[in-house]
Design an enzyme around this catalytic site. Structure first.
Site, PDB file in Angstrom:
ATOM      1  N   GLY A   8       0.841  -1.207   0.000  1.00 46.32           N
ATOM      2  CA  GLY A   8       0.000   0.000   0.000  1.00 46.32           C
ATOM      3  C   GLY A   8       0.865   1.242   0.000  1.00 46.32           C
ATOM      4  N   ALA A   9       1.941   1.192  -0.807  1.00 45.46           N
ATOM      5  CA  ALA A   9       2.943   2.268  -0.782  1.00 45.46           C
ATOM      6  C   ALA A   9       2.714   3.309  -1.862  1.00 45.46           C
ATOM      7  CB  ALA A   9       4.334   1.661  -0.965  1.00 45.46           C
ATOM      8  N   GLY A  12      -1.049   7.849   0.228  1.00 45.92           N
ATOM      9  CA  GLY A  12      -1.360   7.989   1.649  1.00 45.92           C
ATOM     10  C   GLY A  12      -0.193   7.732   2.586  1.00 45.92           C
ATOM     11  N   ILE A  13      -0.497   7.013   3.647  1.00 43.04           N
ATOM     12  CA  ILE A  13       0.452   6.782   4.737  1.00 43.04           C
ATOM     13  C   ILE A  13       1.664   5.980   4.237  1.00 43.04           C
ATOM     14  CG2 ILE A  13       0.668   5.610   6.977  1.00 43.04           C
ATOM     15  CD1 ILE A  13      -2.466   6.157   7.231  1.00 43.04           C
ATOM     16  N   GLY A  14       1.390   4.944   3.445  1.00 37.27           N
ATOM     17  CA  GLY A  14       2.478   4.093   2.950  1.00 37.27           C
ATOM     18  C   GLY A  14       3.461   4.869   2.084  1.00 37.27           C
ATOM     19  N   SER A 137      -5.864  -0.123  13.317  1.00 39.13           N
ATOM     20  CA  SER A 137      -6.695   1.082  13.441  1.00 39.13           C
ATOM     21  C   SER A 137      -7.469   1.039  14.751  1.00 39.13           C
ATOM     22  CB  SER A 137      -7.696   1.124  12.282  1.00 39.13           C
ATOM     23  OG  SER A 137      -8.639   2.153  12.500  1.00 39.13           O
ATOM     24  N   TYR A 168     -14.726  -3.684   8.192  1.00 42.18           N
ATOM     25  CA  TYR A 168     -13.444  -2.968   8.217  1.00 42.18           C
ATOM     26  C   TYR A 168     -12.808  -3.140   9.608  1.00 42.18           C
ATOM     27  CZ  TYR A 168     -10.022   0.834   8.090  1.00 42.18           C
ATOM     28  OH  TYR A 168      -8.844   1.559   8.157  1.00 42.18           O
TER      29      TYR A 168
HETATM   30  N1  LIG Z   1      -6.570   7.187   6.653  1.00 38.82           N
HETATM   31  C1  LIG Z   1      -6.968   6.878   7.885  1.00 38.82           C
HETATM   32  O1  LIG Z   1      -7.600   7.689   8.585  1.00 38.82           O
HETATM   33  C2  LIG Z   1      -6.635   5.533   8.468  1.00 38.82           C
HETATM   34  C3  LIG Z   1      -6.953   5.294   9.816  1.00 38.82           C
HETATM   35  C4  LIG Z   1      -6.633   4.044  10.368  1.00 38.82           C
HETATM   36  C5  LIG Z   1      -5.991   3.092   9.594  1.00 38.82           C
HETATM   37  N2  LIG Z   1      -5.711   3.350   8.277  1.00 38.82           N
HETATM   38  C6  LIG Z   1      -5.040   2.309   7.498  1.00 38.82           C
HETATM   39  O2  LIG Z   1      -3.893   2.858   6.880  1.00 38.82           O
HETATM   40  C7  LIG Z   1      -3.525   2.046   5.757  1.00 38.82           C
HETATM   41  C8  LIG Z   1      -3.172   2.941   4.577  1.00 38.82           C
HETATM   42  O3  LIG Z   1      -4.335   3.606   4.151  1.00 38.82           O
HETATM   43  P1  LIG Z   1      -4.355   5.128   3.719  1.00 38.82           P
HETATM   44  O4  LIG Z   1      -5.200   5.841   4.678  1.00 38.82           O
HETATM   45  O5  LIG Z   1      -2.974   5.612   3.464  1.00 38.82           O
HETATM   46  O6  LIG Z   1      -5.222   5.054   2.379  1.00 38.82           O
HETATM   47  P2  LIG Z   1      -4.804   5.013   0.837  1.00 38.82           P
HETATM   48  O7  LIG Z   1      -4.120   6.267   0.448  1.00 38.82           O
HETATM   49  O8  LIG Z   1      -6.045   4.640   0.129  1.00 38.82           O
HETATM   50  O9  LIG Z   1      -3.730   3.857   0.756  1.00 38.82           O
HETATM   51  C9  LIG Z   1      -4.080   2.486   0.666  1.00 38.82           C
HETATM   52  C10 LIG Z   1      -2.994   1.765  -0.104  1.00 38.82           C
HETATM   53  O10 LIG Z   1      -3.281   0.369  -0.118  1.00 38.82           O
HETATM   54  C11 LIG Z   1      -3.287  -0.096  -1.487  1.00 38.82           C
HETATM   55  N3  LIG Z   1      -4.200  -1.242  -1.563  1.00 38.82           N
HETATM   56  C12 LIG Z   1      -5.542  -1.254  -1.318  1.00 38.82           C
HETATM   57  N4  LIG Z   1      -6.034  -2.484  -1.499  1.00 38.82           N
HETATM   58  C13 LIG Z   1      -4.998  -3.280  -1.879  1.00 38.82           C
HETATM   59  C14 LIG Z   1      -4.874  -4.650  -2.214  1.00 38.82           C
HETATM   60  N5  LIG Z   1      -5.925  -5.477  -2.230  1.00 38.82           N
HETATM   61  N6  LIG Z   1      -3.642  -5.124  -2.544  1.00 38.82           N
HETATM   62  C15 LIG Z   1      -2.569  -4.303  -2.531  1.00 38.82           C
HETATM   63  N7  LIG Z   1      -2.621  -3.002  -2.229  1.00 38.82           N
HETATM   64  C16 LIG Z   1      -3.830  -2.488  -1.914  1.00 38.82           C
HETATM   65  C17 LIG Z   1      -3.682   1.134  -2.291  1.00 38.82           C
HETATM   66  O11 LIG Z   1      -3.260   1.111  -3.646  1.00 38.82           O
HETATM   67  P3  LIG Z   1      -4.146   0.417  -4.815  1.00 38.82           P
HETATM   68  O12 LIG Z   1      -5.552   0.909  -4.641  1.00 38.82           O
HETATM   69  O13 LIG Z   1      -3.503   0.825  -6.109  1.00 38.82           O
HETATM   70  O14 LIG Z   1      -4.007  -1.031  -4.573  1.00 38.82           O
HETATM   71  C18 LIG Z   1      -2.890   2.215  -1.551  1.00 38.82           C
HETATM   72  O15 LIG Z   1      -1.533   2.201  -1.942  1.00 38.82           O
HETATM   73  C19 LIG Z   1      -4.711   1.116   5.507  1.00 38.82           C
HETATM   74  O16 LIG Z   1      -4.420  -0.169   6.030  1.00 38.82           O
HETATM   75  C20 LIG Z   1      -5.835   1.754   6.319  1.00 38.82           C
HETATM   76  O17 LIG Z   1      -6.797   0.802   6.725  1.00 38.82           O
HETATM   77  C21 LIG Z   1      -6.010   4.549   7.709  1.00 38.82           C
END
Ligand SMILES: NC(=O)c1ccc[n+]([C@@H]2O[C@H](COP(=O)([O-])OP(=O)(O)OC[C@H]3O[C@@H](n4cnc5c(N)ncnc54)[C@H](OP(=O)(O)O)[C@@H]3O)[C@@H](O)[C@H]2O)c1
Length: 283
Positions: A8-9, A12-14, A137, A168
């Site tokens: 997930g790089a 966002g966070i990654g 989370s 989720y």
């Molecule tokens: N944002 C928040 O407030 C928050 C709060 C708590 C936890 N989190 C956690 O933080 C992590 C990162 O999320 P984010 O907030 O940075 O959102 P994000 O920007 O949507 O990043 C998610 C990343 O995961 C990838 N991804 C999604 N489904 C995938 C799959 N099946 N296989 C491989 N890659 C996949 C996406 O790329 P592709 O779509 O191209 O695959 C993207 O690189 C997640 O685990 C999320 O649950 C976020």
């Protein structure tokens, strides 16, 4: 030079963690589904840190055969992995099943990462300070497991808005079960989970509009959201393992997440669903 693999790089966070580790001169192996988004992330890293050795692989963590191929290729290259950041995750507004027949968020966040870790354990063991960081989370508090069979069905209750939120939460609870199960079974590798805060990323895109308006003012930046992840991945003086952090401090987890019987049940379920005989010893 240390090597970090981040799922997930591409956003966002990654992506913020990838940038921070590039600054610290890590070699980067990046994974997400969308190739063009991944390529843009690589371009951004290269433009800021041109010396970085970075690759991007388009991989859906729910496509288990592709995960197996990917890990086999890395094992044949033989290079140690120092840090694995298991960060890929998403929110699906309607429940759906993965190719493997499991609820998609659970398959992405838990099963795919379980399989990835199994396949790459031999490379982590080559590191002098191996670590795994898992993005869980605060939503794990609403997660629960009552019947593993339900992980393979999308029930009629999925029409209710609450069902995707509960699923989720369950996927994030699974992250905590994995961290604890791994910590109890695999010595010598530090594994920790964290909550990044409510962060302004693409993940909110598919939540209901009313929810976005409510949460919007509370969201922190991607850089702030990534800070605990970066710290767990790279701070030299980390001693903790099997823990959960918020803002770089150990934090309380739900009573469910501490149930030894559930930790063991999910571990055994994962082995069986993924056809793994001996965890960490890929054939
Ligand atoms: N944002 C928040 O407030 C928050 C709060 C708590 C936890 N989190 C956690 O933080 C992590 C990162 O999320 P984010 O907030 O940075 O959102 P994000 O920007 O949507 O990043 C998610 C990343 O995961 C990838 N991804 C999604 N489904 C995938 C799959 N099946 N296989 C491989 N890659 C996949 C996406 O790329 P592709 O779509 O191209 O695959 C993207 O690189 C997640 O685990 C999320 O649950 C976020």
């Amino acid at each position: 030079m240390k090597t970090a693999l981040i799922t997930g790089a591409s956003s966002g966070i990654g992506k913020q963690t990838a940038l921070a580790l590039a600054k610290q001169e890590y070699r980067l192996i990046l994974v997400a589904r969308d190739l063009s988004k991944g390529q843009r992330a690589v371009d951004e890293i290269k433009s800021q840190f041109p010396e970085t050795e970075v690759s991007f692989t388009s991989l859906d963590t729910t496509h288990f055969d592709s995960v197996r191929e990917f890990t086999a290729k890395l094992r044949s290259d033989g290079q140690a992995i120092d840090v694995m950041v298991l960060n890929a995750g998403l929110f699906t507004p309607k429940l759906k099943l993965s190719k493997s027949g499991h609820e998609y968020m659970f398959a992405t966040t838990h099963l795919g990462h379980f399989l990835l870790t199994h396949g790459l354990l031999p490379l982590l063991k080559k590191s002098s300070d191996p670590r795994i960081v898992v993005t869980s989370s605060i939503a794990h508090w609403v997660g629960y497991f009552t019947d593993f069979f339900k992980l393979k069905t999308v029930s009629s209750s999925s029409l209710l808005m609450a069902a995707p939120f509960a699923s989720y939460g369950r996927s994030k609870l699974a992250n905590l079960f994995f961290v604890r199960g791994f910590d109890q079974r695999v010595p010598g590798i530090k594994i920790n989970a964290f909550h990044p805060g409510a962060v302004q990323t693409d993940i909110w895109r598919d939540t209901p509009g009313v929810f976005q308006r409510l949460i919007g003012p509370m969201l922190v930046t991607e850089q702030q959201g990534a800070s605990t992840q970066i710290w767990l991945a790279s701070t030299p003086d980390l001693t903790a393992s099997g823990e959960y952090f918020v803002n770089k401090k150990k934090a309380l987890t739900s009573p469910w997440s501490q149930k030894k019987s559930m930790i063991d049940q999910l571990w055994d379920y994962s082995l069986s669903e993924l056809g793994i005989k001996q965890f960490g010893e890929p054939e």
